[in-house]
Write a protein that holds these residues in place. Structure first.
Motif, PDB file in Angstrom:
ATOM      1  N   MET A  77       0.833  -1.208   0.000  1.00 56.77           N
ATOM      2  CA  MET A  77       0.000   0.000   0.000  1.00 56.77           C
ATOM      3  C   MET A  77       0.870   1.262   0.000  1.00 56.77           C
ATOM      4  O   MET A  77       1.962   1.264   0.567  1.00 56.77           O
ATOM      5  N   VAL A  78       0.335   2.307  -0.591  1.00 57.22           N
ATOM      6  CA  VAL A  78       1.044   3.587  -0.535  1.00 57.22           C
ATOM      7  C   VAL A  78       0.054   4.653  -0.079  1.00 57.22           C
ATOM      8  O   VAL A  78      -1.089   4.692  -0.529  1.00 57.22           O
ATOM      9  N   VAL A  79       0.489   5.485   0.873  1.00 59.36           N
ATOM     10  CA  VAL A  79      -0.368   6.550   1.411  1.00 59.36           C
ATOM     11  C   VAL A  79       0.448   7.841   1.451  1.00 59.36           C
ATOM     12  O   VAL A  79       1.680   7.798   1.405  1.00 59.36           O
ATOM     13  N   PRO A  80      -0.246   8.990   1.551  1.00 55.51           N
ATOM     14  CA  PRO A  80       0.535  10.225   1.693  1.00 55.51           C
ATOM     15  C   PRO A  80       1.407  10.120   2.947  1.00 55.51           C
ATOM     16  O   PRO A  80       0.977   9.559   3.954  1.00 55.51           O
ATOM     17  N   MET A  81       2.598  10.665   2.853  1.00 59.12           N
ATOM     18  CA  MET A  81       3.590  10.535   3.931  1.00 59.12           C
ATOM     19  C   MET A  81       3.022  10.809   5.350  1.00 59.12           C
ATOM     20  O   MET A  81       3.256  10.018   6.270  1.00 59.12           O
ATOM     21  N   PRO A  82       2.221  11.898   5.551  1.00 62.34           N
ATOM     22  CA  PRO A  82       1.735  12.150   6.921  1.00 62.34           C
ATOM     23  C   PRO A  82       0.756  11.078   7.435  1.00 62.34           C
ATOM     24  O   PRO A  82       0.406  11.084   8.606  1.00 62.34           O
ATOM     25  N   LYS A  83       0.317  10.187   6.565  1.00 64.72           N
ATOM     26  CA  LYS A  83      -0.661   9.164   6.977  1.00 64.72           C
ATOM     27  C   LYS A  83       0.003   7.814   7.278  1.00 64.72           C
ATOM     28  O   LYS A  83      -0.689   6.835   7.566  1.00 64.72           O
ATOM     29  N   ILE A  84       1.322   7.759   7.175  1.00 61.81           N
ATOM     30  CA  ILE A  84       1.979   6.452   7.364  1.00 61.81           C
ATOM     31  C   ILE A  84       1.707   5.878   8.751  1.00 61.81           C
ATOM     32  O   ILE A  84       1.423   4.690   8.898  1.00 61.81           O
ATOM     33  N   SER A  85       1.766   6.731   9.766  1.00 60.48           N
ATOM     34  CA  SER A  85       1.564   6.204  11.135  1.00 60.48           C
ATOM     35  C   SER A  85       0.180   5.561  11.258  1.00 60.48           C
ATOM     36  O   SER A  85       0.036   4.502  11.864  1.00 60.48           O
ATOM     37  N   LEU A 132       6.952  -5.874   8.844  1.00 62.85           N
ATOM     38  CA  LEU A 132       6.690  -4.629   8.122  1.00 62.85           C
ATOM     39  C   LEU A 132       8.001  -3.954   7.715  1.00 62.85           C
ATOM     40  O   LEU A 132       8.959  -3.905   8.489  1.00 62.85           O
ATOM     41  N   GLY A 133       8.013  -3.439   6.505  1.00 65.10           N
ATOM     42  CA  GLY A 133       9.157  -2.647   6.058  1.00 65.10           C
ATOM     43  C   GLY A 133       8.697  -1.821   4.879  1.00 65.10           C
ATOM     44  O   GLY A 133       7.518  -1.888   4.510  1.00 65.10           O
ATOM     45  N   GLY A 134       9.587  -1.059   4.303  1.00 66.00           N
ATOM     46  CA  GLY A 134       9.158  -0.344   3.107  1.00 66.00           C
ATOM     47  C   GLY A 134       9.939   0.920   2.843  1.00 66.00           C
ATOM     48  O   GLY A 134      10.947   1.228   3.491  1.00 66.00           O
ATOM     49  N   HIS A 135       9.411   1.626   1.834  1.00 64.09           N
ATOM     50  CA  HIS A 135      10.066   2.837   1.335  1.00 64.09           C
ATOM     51  C   HIS A 135       9.377   4.009   2.017  1.00 64.09           C
ATOM     52  O   HIS A 135       8.474   4.636   1.465  1.00 64.09           O
ATOM     53  N   ILE A 136       9.814   4.292   3.217  1.00 69.40           N
ATOM     54  CA  ILE A 136       9.043   5.171   4.107  1.00 69.40           C
ATOM     55  C   ILE A 136       8.916   6.597   3.574  1.00 69.40           C
ATOM     56  O   ILE A 136       7.878   7.229   3.750  1.00 69.40           O
ATOM     57  N   ALA A 137       9.969   7.081   2.895  1.00 70.51           N
ATOM     58  CA  ALA A 137       9.925   8.482   2.469  1.00 70.51           C
ATOM     59  C   ALA A 137       8.903   8.712   1.370  1.00 70.51           C
ATOM     60  O   ALA A 137       8.504   9.845   1.117  1.00 70.51           O
ATOM     61  N   ASP A 138       8.482   7.652   0.662  1.00 69.26           N
ATOM     62  CA  ASP A 138       7.379   7.864  -0.287  1.00 69.26           C
ATOM     63  C   ASP A 138       6.091   7.168   0.139  1.00 69.26           C
ATOM     64  O   ASP A 138       5.227   6.897  -0.684  1.00 69.26           O
ATOM     65  N   GLY A 139       5.967   6.904   1.415  1.00 70.58           N
ATOM     66  CA  GLY A 139       4.687   6.429   1.952  1.00 70.58           C
ATOM     67  C   GLY A 139       4.317   5.007   1.554  1.00 70.58           C
ATOM     68  O   GLY A 139       3.159   4.602   1.665  1.00 70.58           O
ATOM     69  N   ASN A 140       5.298   4.231   1.098  1.00 67.63           N
ATOM     70  CA  ASN A 140       5.016   2.892   0.561  1.00 67.63           C
ATOM     71  C   ASN A 140       5.432   1.823   1.575  1.00 67.63           C
ATOM     72  O   ASN A 140       6.602   1.695   1.894  1.00 67.63           O
ATOM     73  N   ILE A 141       4.424   1.089   2.086  1.00 65.16           N
ATOM     74  CA  ILE A 141       4.777   0.065   3.082  1.00 65.16           C
ATOM     75  C   ILE A 141       4.482  -1.341   2.555  1.00 65.16           C
ATOM     76  O   ILE A 141       3.562  -1.554   1.778  1.00 65.16           O
ATOM     77  N   HIS A 142       5.309  -2.281   3.018  1.00 59.12           N
ATOM     78  CA  HIS A 142       5.156  -3.684   2.622  1.00 59.12           C
ATOM     79  C   HIS A 142       4.897  -4.550   3.847  1.00 59.12           C
ATOM     80  O   HIS A 142       5.845  -5.026   4.481  1.00 59.12           O
ATOM     81  N   PRO A 143       3.620  -4.776   4.215  1.00 55.74           N
ATOM     82  CA  PRO A 143       3.359  -5.774   5.252  1.00 55.74           C
ATOM     83  C   PRO A 143       3.525  -7.170   4.652  1.00 55.74           C
ATOM     84  O   PRO A 143       2.997  -7.447   3.578  1.00 55.74           O
ATOM     85  N   LEU A 144       4.284  -8.034   5.319  1.00 57.86           N
ATOM     86  CA  LEU A 144       4.484  -9.417   4.857  1.00 57.86           C
ATOM     87  C   LEU A 144       3.805 -10.334   5.875  1.00 57.86           C
ATOM     88  O   LEU A 144       4.013 -10.189   7.082  1.00 57.86           O
ATOM     89  N   PHE A 145       3.017 -11.273   5.381  1.00 60.16           N
ATOM     90  CA  PHE A 145       2.120 -12.044   6.244  1.00 60.16           C
ATOM     91  C   PHE A 145       2.624 -13.478   6.414  1.00 60.16           C
ATOM     92  O   PHE A 145       2.758 -14.205   5.422  1.00 60.16           O
ATOM     93  N   PHE A 146       2.879 -13.878   7.653  1.00 59.17           N
ATOM     94  CA  PHE A 146       3.269 -15.265   7.932  1.00 59.17           C
ATOM     95  C   PHE A 146       2.008 -16.130   7.966  1.00 59.17           C
ATOM     96  O   PHE A 146       0.991 -15.716   8.541  1.00 59.17           O
TER      97      PHE A 146
END
Ligand code: FAD
Length: 474
Positions: free
Chosen positions: A355-363, A382-396
């Motif tokens: 998912m990608v969200v506007p930077m102020p919405k990452i939290s 969880l990890g990702g490209h934080i400066a562009d609001g892009n997070i990668h949740p990985l599911f076990f």
């Protein structure tokens, strides 16, 4: 009529014709030889066998394959390295799997225009290393850089760690040669950096996930090689504080080359994978990995000071600076392989969160991921490209969920999280694409009018719907 009904079966005569187009060595139908082409990195659980794999060596052969497939109503799926995570390269309707692996030459490095002309099967990192020797940089840098192909990067508009500074693949592609499903060959763009010359078909092809045409050549923008860079590693007591620190660093005017984050679980998986540790990894809940470049030693010193100060002001437990290029490389290796590392722990883990969200919405997005983990009683790294609001949740995959129920279970969770991302002003995929894994979610959340325009575009490029059927909205 259902999709599968509209396609024809591959006959022995069609196989003979395919063989005469690509040559006997570039075609395979044996199960053992084609199995590797039945899935991508989304996981074996989604695998579908093609009927035949062809590996053309030039544009003419690609065009002839497409003409034949279009005439005979045979589905075709283009494939790069198969590192995709959205199921884009899976031949879900069978038919012809068209692998671009043999079209892997760097045709030219044009220093005057600062462009590289490449075939689609060039591995991203090979190009990066080659142009670096000429004092130039190809700025595409997906975390899969050592495996993915340039053609796959173009088809998915790949992102990665350097998007904050250089933009995603779209920004690096000046021109392409593309074979349409009808077999016609289009040249789009060129060695130029601007144009207002009719509809920009180049930009429509980029990110179209192999549904509109097969990219057979690309003209790529090259940047001057960066000056001196420094990599930082900063542990934080919470993800929220790490997010605040990134926003403050950007406000302070520091030009970031890259800025990534990993939570505690993904850090532990990835360091274990490399038989190493990050400092404070038992206490820190999140790590920032930041890279800055200075055009001059003074600028670099200024950035080093600002990044250090700002991280500490926003709660960093410490700020470590890589002392050598080897130390920096070791930090980046951990970040690049966090998805592989999670898969090493759990081969059935799903990597499909993007998912990608506007930077102020990452939290808020990160909070929603935590709530989802509790609601469904599952473990999420969880990890990702934080400066562009892009997070990668990985599911076990929890042991209690049978393997055959896992795809539906996890796709339902991803669907819910995409709903949250959209409500926060974001979208369901920042870089991996829709493929077929997120197709239902894409169709559920996208406006009907927008889908209709997209269908019109698909019909214009691919009137018989033979190219990569079953993907996006099809
Ligand atoms: C560990 C890991 C880390 C990753 N990190 C990132 C990341 O940081 N950023 C990112 O963006 N992605 C990332 N990815 C996803 C993936 O690597 C990218 O989507 C990449 O661009 C796919 O390239 P590929 O050559 O493997 O394409 P494939 O997986 O083979 O194909 C992807 C799509 O492109 C189409 N396609 C491939 N080649 C062509 C062509 N020549 N013409 C037309 N269509 C074509 C296929 O039909 C398919 O729809 C990661 C994946 C893994 C496994």
């Amino acid at each position: 009529m259902s999709l599968s009904e509209k396609y024809n079966k591959i006959t022995p005569e069609i196989l003979e014709e395919l063989k005469s187009i690509v040559g006997p060595d570039n075609m395979a139908t044996d199960e053992s030889a084609i199995e590797a082409y039945s899935c991508d990195e989304s996981g074996k659980v989604y695998a579908r066998m093609p009927d035949v794999v062809v590996k053309p060596e030039n544009t003419q052969q690609v065009s002839n394959v497409m003409r034949l497939a279009n005439r005979e109503m045979i589905p075709v799926t283009a494939r790069g390295a198969g590192s995709g995570i959205a199921g884009g390269a899976i031949p879900i309707k069978g038919g012809i799997l068209l692998s671009l692996e043999r079209m892997n030459r760097v045709l030219e490095i044009d220093r005057i225009n600062r462009v590289a002309v490449v075939e689609p099967g060039v591995v991203t990192n090979d190009l990066c290393q080659m142009v670096l020797k000429e004092g130039l940089m190809y700025a595409g840098y997906p975390m899969s850089t050592e495996t993915s192909f340039i053609g796959g990067n173009i088809a998915t508009n790949a992102g990665g760690a350097k998007v904050i500074r250089y933009g995603s693949t779209r920004r690096h592609v000046l021109g392409i040669e593309v074979v349409l499903p009808t077999g016609d060959v289009l040249e789009l763009g060129g060695r130029i950096r601007k144009q207002t010359w009719g509809y920009d078909l180049l930009q429509i092809i980029i990110g179209s996930e192999g549904t509109l045409g097969v990219v057979t050549k690309a003209i790529l923008n090259l940047e001057p090689a960066p000056g001196d860079t420094v990599t930082f590693l900063a542990p934080f007591p919470s993800i929220e504080e790490a997010v605040e620190a990134v926003a403050a660093i950007l406000r302070a005017g520091v030009v970031l080359m890259a800025c990534e984050f990993m939570d505690q679980l993904s850090t532990k998986c990835a360091t274990q994978y490399h038989n190493t540790t990050f400092p404070m990894q038992d206490e820190a809940k999140a790590f920032l990995i930041i890279q800055v470049e200075g055009q001059t030693p003074e600028q670099l010193d200024m950035y080093i000071e600002k990044v250090g100060e700002t991280c500490l002001e926003h709660g960093a437990m410490e700020v470590f600076t890589a002392e050598s290029s080897t130390e920096s490389r070791n930090i980046w290796k951990v970040r690049e392989s966090f998805a592989e590392a999670v898969r090493a722990v759990d081969p059935n883990a799903s990597l499909s969160g993007d998912m990608v969200v506007p930077m102020p919405k990452i939290s808020e997005m990160v909070k929603a991921v935590g709530e989802t983990a509790r609601k469904y009683d599952i473990t999420i790294a969880l990890g990702g490209h934080i400066a562009d609001g892009n997070i990668h949740p990985l599911f076990f995959k929890p042991d209690r969920i049978p393997l055959e129920e896992w795809p539906d279970f996890v796709e339902n969770i991803v669907d819910e999280l995409i709903g949250v991302a959209i409500s926060l002003g974001g979208v369901g995929s920042g870089e991996h694409g829709v493929g077929f894994l997120k197709k239902h979610t894409f169709m559920k959340y996208e406006a009907k009018s927008k889908l209709e325009v997209m269908r019109g575009i698909k019909r214009a490029f691919d009137p018989n719907g033979i190219l990569n059927p079953g993907k996006l909205f099809d």
